[in-house]
Write an enzyme that holds these catalytic residues in place. Structure first.
Site, PDB file in Angstrom:
ATOM      1  N   ARG A   1      33.623 -38.388  14.105  1.00  0.00           N
ATOM      2  CA  ARG A   1      34.877 -38.435  13.338  1.00  0.00           C
ATOM      3  C   ARG A   1      35.619 -39.709  13.680  1.00  0.00           C
ATOM      4  NH1 ARG A   1      35.794 -34.491  10.515  1.00  0.00           N
ATOM      5  NH2 ARG A   1      34.825 -32.519  10.991  1.00  0.00           N
TER       6      ARG A   1
ATOM      7  N   HIS B   1      27.962 -46.555  20.446  1.00  0.00           N
ATOM      8  CA  HIS B   1      27.398 -46.633  19.096  1.00  0.00           C
ATOM      9  C   HIS B   1      26.004 -47.262  19.162  1.00  0.00           C
ATOM     10  CE1 HIS B   1      27.482 -46.638  14.759  1.00  0.00           C
ATOM     11  NE2 HIS B   1      26.942 -47.839  14.810  1.00  0.00           N
TER      12      HIS B   1
END
Ligand code: GAR
Length: 194
Positions: free
Chosen positions: A90, A108
């Site tokens: 999110r 990431h």
């Protein structure tokens, strides 16, 4: 250093951190896992380490601000210093960002700014990039943006499948996240202070 780990799915990054004696020995305390998916595997992983999970679903709130306010109410009494996003799918809004300025870290699976957003590994593989990697960064209001703490390359081998590349990226993530947290702990413990 008290932290909360936010995750939405498998939780392998959570577990890499939770099982690290080295991190606990220098003062890491994982007080809570925050999970926005009630079926996520990370919930079982947290139970193995006796770490409480706050399952908090956006659909139970009128908007994202109210959803994050409920998280803040959970974190406050625990005196959480850092939030570690570990596969939390999110975008964090200004509500949570304002409560923990410069204290929310994300991992990431790409060399940002390339392949931000969802399915980063798949997109890097399909693009045929010879080198991809992992980025750990402080977050801001964007999608996978904010000041970079550490970046590491992962080279694509000629016989790599998407799965084998993904496995190496995850290995790199687990080592990198532990190292970044260790550096942070050393800094907050004053080890790096001259
Ligand atoms: C990890 O590869 C993480 O980098 C990625 O989700 C995966 C979660 O794996 N995060 C993002 O893509 C954030 N935009 P895990 O649940 O096994 O830790």
């Amino acid at each position: 250093m008290k932290v909360a780990i936010f995750a939405s799915g498998n939780g392998s990054n959570f577990e890499a951190i939770a099982k690290s004696d080295e991190l606990h020995n220098v003062g890491l305390e994982i007080e809570l896992v925050v999970c926005d998916q009630k079926e996520a595997h990370v919930i079982e992983r947290a139970a193995k380490y006796d770490i409480p999970v706050f399952i908090n679903q956006l659909s139970d709130y009128p908007n994202r601000g109210a959803y994050e306010q409920a998280i803040i109410e959970k974190l406050k009494p625990l005196q959480i210093e850092y939030i570690l996003l570990a596969g939390y799918m999110r975008v964090v809004t200004p509500v949570l960002l304002a409560a923990y300025p410069n204290h929310i870290i994300n991992i990431h699976p790409s060399l940002l700014p390339k392949f931000s957003g969802l399915e980063a590994i798949e997109r890097a593989f399909e693009a045929g990039d010879a080198v991809t990697g992992v980025t750990i960064h402080y977050i801001d209001e964007g999608v996978d943006t904010g000041p970079i703490i550490k970046q590491e390359k992962v080279v694509r081998l000629t016989n790599d499948t998407e799965e084998s590349l993904e496995a190496r990226i995850h290995q790199t993530e687990h080592q990198m996240y532990r190292q970044v947290i260790l550096d942070l702990l050393n800094k907050t413990n004053g080890v790096d202070k001259k």
